[in-house]
Write a protein that holds these residues in place. Structure first.
Motif, short mmCIF file in Angstrom:
data_model
loop_
_atom_site.label_atom_id
_atom_site.label_comp_id
_atom_site.label_asym_id
_atom_site.label_seq_id
_atom_site.Cartn_x
_atom_site.Cartn_y
_atom_site.Cartn_z
N PRO A 94 23.23 -10.62 54.42
CA PRO A 94 24.01 -11.17 54.74
C PRO A 94 23.78 -12.27 55.56
O PRO A 94 22.60 -12.37 55.93
N GLU A 95 24.56 -13.11 56.05
CA GLU A 95 24.25 -14.39 56.84
C GLU A 95 23.87 -14.07 57.84
O GLU A 95 22.62 -14.66 58.25
N SER A 96 24.09 -13.02 58.32
CA SER A 96 23.50 -12.35 59.93
C SER A 96 22.08 -11.93 59.52
O SER A 96 21.21 -12.16 60.49
N GLY A 97 22.01 -11.21 58.80
CA GLY A 97 20.33 -11.00 58.23
C GLY A 97 19.79 -12.34 57.91
O GLY A 97 18.62 -12.03 58.43
N LEU A 98 20.00 -13.06 57.22
CA LEU A 98 19.39 -14.33 57.22
C LEU A 98 19.06 -14.96 58.34
O LEU A 98 17.90 -15.57 58.51
#
Length: 281
Positions: A94-98
């Protein structure tokens, strides 16, 4: 973003990563998850404003590259910094993980300033290098690797007092850093230079009394201070051959430090290592 192949991988990924991090996205046109991850990475690269770069590798067209990096499933992302792979993940985050992944691989301000100092030195701009070294240490006073490089920079300019001040500011963990022992040897040699006769006098003293190991050690230290490393190694090797116990094997240990000082001349170091090994047998 750039498309990368085996032909331009060295320039576009390895060399570029010595200045800013590079994320390499291994993908293929038929890969559904790749079509999700790719645009997310491109969006974050645009947001970063040049702080890192995205490179894409089509695994169908670059199977050798994919095999080299052990890519078995795609999408697969490898982060490069300072010319090396430093982190990776497989699949779609997810974007937060990226963003969390990027935070791990992005250099801190001190590291960025250290890179700027190295670039300035390579360009011959010592004033810019000095400012960048000082910035790196202002960002992170405990950044021993940067302080050691700054000390070497000061010694190159014969700024011994400043170098000694900086050396005293190293953390207790500094002896574990690469190059610490070599730099200490060089600093001690330069510090002791004021109390030694000139090299011509010391050379004459050794010629008159070849068995005077103290004279040989003094000459070696004077030569190290003047960055005449191979003549210094000749004297140190003579000490090793004459008496391993002299000042707790100082001939051998000082040779090892000089090898580190000559790390940019690996062929020469290898030759002297062989001679040291032969003397120890």
């Amino acid at each position: 973003m750039s498309d990368v192949t085996l032909q331009n991988f060295e320039a576009d990924v390895i060399e570029t990563s010595r200045h800013i991090p590079v994320l390499v996205d291994f993908w293929a046109p038929w890969c559904g998850p790749c079509k999700t991850l790719g645009p997310m990475l491109e969006k974050l690269e645009a947001e970063a404003g040049g702080k890192w770069r995205l490179a894409k590798v089509n695994v169908d067209e670059n199977q050798d590259l994919a095999a080299h990096f052990g890519v078995r499933s795609i999408p697969h992302v490898v982060a490069f910094a300072d010319g090396q792979a430093v982190d990776q993940f497989t699949g779609v985050l997810p974007e937060s993980g990226l963003r969390a992944f990027l935070a791990r691989v992005m250099p801190n301000p001190g590291q960025t300033a250290l890179r700027a100092a190295r670039d300035a030195l390579a360009a011959g701009d010592r004033e810019a290098a000095r400012a960048a070294f000082q910035a790196a240490l202002a960002f992170d006073p405990g950044f021993d690797a940067a302080r050691l490089e700054y000390i070497g920079f000061l010694l190159d300019a014969d700024a011994l007092d400043q170098a000694e001040t900086e050396f005293g500011m190293l953390s207790p963990g500094a002896p574990q850093e690469d190059g610490f022992a070599a730099l200490r040897t060089r600093l001690e040699a330069m510090r002791g230079l004021a109390g030694l006769p000139d090299t011509a006098t010391l050379t004459a003293r050794v010629a008159a009394a070849p068995g005077d190991l103290r004279a040989r050690l003094d000459l070696a230290r004077a030569l190290i201070a003047h960055r005449q490393y191979e003549p210094a190694l000749e004297q140190l090797l003579a000490i090793v051959r004459a008496d391993r116990g002299f000042e707790e094997d100082i001939g051998r240990t000082t040779m090892l430090s000089v090898f580190a000082l000559m790390s940019d001349r690996p062929e020469v170091v290898s030759r002297w290592r062989r001679q040291l090994a032969s003397a120890l047998n």
